[in-house]
Design an enzyme around this catalytic site. Structure first.
Site, PDB file in Angstrom:
ATOM      1  N   GLY A  59       0.894  -1.483  -0.040  1.00  0.00           N
ATOM      2  CA  GLY A  59       0.046  -0.132  -0.067  1.00  0.00           C
ATOM      3  C   GLY A  59       0.722   1.406  -0.179  1.00  0.00           C
ATOM      4  N   CYS A  86       5.488  -6.048   1.679  1.00  0.00           N
ATOM      5  CA  CYS A  86       5.804  -4.667   1.582  1.00  0.00           C
ATOM      6  C   CYS A  86       5.022  -3.939   2.970  1.00  0.00           C
ATOM      7  CB  CYS A  86       5.713  -4.085   0.440  1.00  0.00           C
ATOM      8  SG  CYS A  86       6.351  -2.604   0.134  1.00  0.00           S
ATOM      9  N   TYR A  87       4.248  -3.152   2.498  1.00  0.00           N
ATOM     10  CA  TYR A  87       3.423  -2.227   3.662  1.00  0.00           C
ATOM     11  C   TYR A  87       2.767  -3.288   4.445  1.00  0.00           C
ATOM     12  CZ  TYR A  87      -0.113   0.594   5.917  1.00  0.00           C
ATOM     13  OH  TYR A  87      -1.130   1.151   6.707  1.00  0.00           O
ATOM     14  N   HIS A 173       8.317  -7.201  -3.687  1.00  0.00           N
ATOM     15  CA  HIS A 173       7.060  -7.713  -4.267  1.00  0.00           C
ATOM     16  C   HIS A 173       7.363  -9.093  -4.746  1.00  0.00           C
ATOM     17  CE1 HIS A 173       4.637  -3.884  -3.163  1.00  0.00           C
ATOM     18  NE2 HIS A 173       5.765  -3.471  -3.228  1.00  0.00           N
ATOM     19  N   GLU A 175       5.060 -10.447  -6.345  1.00  0.00           N
ATOM     20  CA  GLU A 175       3.845 -10.729  -7.144  1.00  0.00           C
ATOM     21  C   GLU A 175       3.944 -10.124  -8.778  1.00  0.00           C
ATOM     22  OE1 GLU A 175       2.726  -6.858  -4.839  1.00  0.00           O
ATOM     23  OE2 GLU A 175       3.892  -8.563  -4.705  1.00  0.00           O
ATOM     24  N   ASP A 231     -13.793  -8.312 -23.962  1.00  0.00           N
ATOM     25  CA  ASP A 231     -14.422  -8.172 -22.776  1.00  0.00           C
ATOM     26  C   ASP A 231     -15.845  -8.443 -22.685  1.00  0.00           C
ATOM     27  OD1 ASP A 231     -11.841  -7.615 -21.897  1.00  0.00           O
ATOM     28  OD2 ASP A 231     -12.286  -5.649 -21.788  1.00  0.00           O
ATOM     29  N   LYS A 382      -6.968  -9.987 -18.101  1.00  0.00           N
ATOM     30  CA  LYS A 382      -7.409 -10.146 -19.711  1.00  0.00           C
ATOM     31  C   LYS A 382      -7.072 -11.460 -20.025  1.00  0.00           C
ATOM     32  CE  LYS A 382      -8.412  -7.259 -22.231  1.00  0.00           C
ATOM     33  NZ  LYS A 382      -9.646  -6.611 -22.925  1.00  0.00           N
TER      34      LYS A 382
END
Length: 526
Positions: A59, A86-87, A173, A175, A231, A382
């Site tokens: 964050g 992280c945060y 991070h 991710e 989409d 996506k």
């Protein structure tokens, strides 16, 4: 909270990181069901959900800030494995008796992690890893029971764990794609720490989505705005599978579409899928509203508002012209909203995420809508949507189609939108698509398109001086649209595209290539 799926789940507490949904994506890639919940979800509610693991996202705040989002501290007493990123790591340290301080030197970008103790998170990954950092604060004192398992040159506590409670903290991070072994780190947490089994797939997503749609809609009817893009096409196919004849698709030709869009939609959905399809040509209406408008956010809001007005008019005609029957027949409006749309537009579930830009199907909708929303894809990225589309039987030309902005060509024309400028851009864009497909590059990249700039320059054509428009080419590679880099396509391909645009599109005498990445730039120019 939504009704529980049949799968065990991992909860992600969202503290406002732009990467929160990327964490969810990585967990789903491991075929484990993940659910994002607000950062302040109380421990008792989490206990009822009974997740097998919890991740605290990153964050933008500092843990000591007056408005810093804080979790319910009771979550650390639930006996559930927790991973703070992280945060999220700083919050865990702060709430469990450690100390967080502002770092004199911010760590941002690539770094080197040295693993100093055996840890389940780094099982089989070696002792030295490349990682991605983005933080200004850092942990300077460990909470009781924790130990250091990895460090960087600037962070002695880059990775920590409490072996007894199965609490873990990562200052970097895992991710993001810039941490090459980040997926393996998260998989180690999911499988070796939490004990999940890989049982969530796009096939199970389809089954569960159909059940949710049926539960939400009941016997009412749904109307969907069909653009022909990935989409809305996948949303239409999914909802049609769930409720069949209760779905009516409306294709609005707003005059801002790609070449031959209307014919392609009629053929695929009207003829092949046998869906109820209503086509409305409202190009004059949209262009009239956009006359003289140059601000991109105003364009988006205008297009969003007109879209709903056209919808309401179409629905009223479909219901026989009665306002009363209209509300009875069509109660729901379906949209192909995806995670990136939501991330970049509004705070999710009240989290503190920052606004980047509005999307016409999210932030640009009128506040007093006359429909309830059905958005079955809003938890997907996506590539996941493409996989769902393929499983639903949509052809490759639709499923693998490159993303196209909701406001259409209006946000690829910098400055005012006119029929003539639309003609120029539409013709140029058709050449880009044709040449990318002919060279087998179209399906290798994330997006490739033309942008019409508000720039005219001097040129020479046929020994005569010209003063014409400039077109920019934008070709980028990405995995999820959150980050992107420009593609080093062969010079020969760029030369063919440029040559054809200049020779075949009346009004263009210069083509330039955009070599900026996201961030700091965005993929679209507006």
């Amino acid at each position: 909270m939504s009704s529980a799926p049949i799968h065990s789940r991992l909860l992600i507490l969202d503290f406002g990181s732009q990467y929160t949904q990327v964490i969810a994506r990585r967990i789903r890639e491991a075929q484990v069901y993940s659910q994002i919940v607000p950062y302040d979800t109380c421990a008792e509610e989490i206990r009822k959900i009974a997740p097998k693991g919890i991740i605290l996202s990153g964050g933008p705040a500092s843990v000591y800030g007056s408005k810093a989002p804080q979790p319910d501290p009771e979550i650390f007493k639930l006996g559930i494995p927790v991973l703070g990123i992280c945060y999220g790591m700083q919050l865990m340290g702060h709430h469990l008796g450690g100390k967080v301080e502002h770092s004199e030197r911010r760590e941002y970008g690539m770094g080197s992690l040295e693993v100093v103790k055996d840890c389940a998170l780094f099982k089989g990954l070696g002792s030295s890893l490349e990682i991605w950092n983005s933080h200004g604060d850092k942990l300077t004192k460990l909470p009781a029971g924790f130990r250091i398992v990895a460090k960087t040159s600037n962070s002695p506590y880059a990775a920590i764990e409490h072996p007894g409670k199965k609490f873990f903290g990562l200052q970097f991070h895992p991710e993001v794609v810039h941490t090459p072994k980040g997926r393996e780190i998260l998989k180690n947490f999911v499988f070796h720490v939490c004990g999940f089994t890989a049982d969530w797939t796009m096939g199970s997503f389809i089954d569960e989505s159909c059940a949710r749609i049926q539960e939400q809609v009941g016997k009412d009817h749904v109307i969907l705005g069909l653009s022909g893009g990935v989409d809305s096409s996948v949303a239409a196919a999914l909802i049609h599978r769930a409720i069949g004849e209760q779905l009516t698709c409306v294709f609005v030709n707003n005059g801002l579409l790609r070449a031959n869009e209307e014919d392609a939609v009629r053929k695929l959905f009207g003829d092949n899928f046998q869906m109820k399809l209503r086509v409305v040509n409202a190009s004059t209406q949209f262009l009239s509203k956009l006359k003289g408008v140059t601000d991109p956010e105003r364009k988006r809001r205008i297009i969003g508002n007109e879209f709903i007005k056209v919808f309401e008019g179409a629905v009223e005609k479909l219901a026989g012209g009665s306002a009363k029957s209209k509300t009875q027949k069509f109660k729901f409006l379906a949209q192909g909203t995806l995670y990136p749309d939501v991330i970049e537009s509004v705070a999710i579930a009240g989290n503190p995420a920052a606004l980047i830009k509005s999307h016409h199907n999210v932030g640009g909708l009128p506040k007093r809508m006359k429909f309830q929303l059905v958005e079955p894809l809003r938890e997907l990225f996506k590539d996941e949507v493409r996989e769902v589309g393929a499983k639903l039987g949509l052809p490759k030309e639709v499923v693998q189609r490159q993303p196209f902005p909701g406001p259409g060509l209006a946000v690829r024309i910098l400055g005012g939108v006119t029929r003539e400028r639309l003609r120029v851009l539409r013709e140029a864009d058709s050449i880009v698509v044709a040449e990318m497909k002919a060279s087998n590059w179209y399906y290798k990249v994330w997006q490739s398109f033309a942008v019409l700039l508000p720039v005219r320059s001097v040129g020479v054509m046929g020994d005569e001086r010209t003063y014409e428009n400039t077109v920019a080419l934008r070709i980028v590679e990405s995995q999820d649209g959150m980050t992107a880099d420009w593609v080093k396509v062969p010079y020969e391909l760029l030369a063919r595209i440029s040559g054809r645009i200049i020779n075949e599109v009346k009004g263009v005498n210069r083509v330039v290539y955009d070599i900026s990445s996201k961030p700091p730039a965005t993929i679209e120019w507006e």
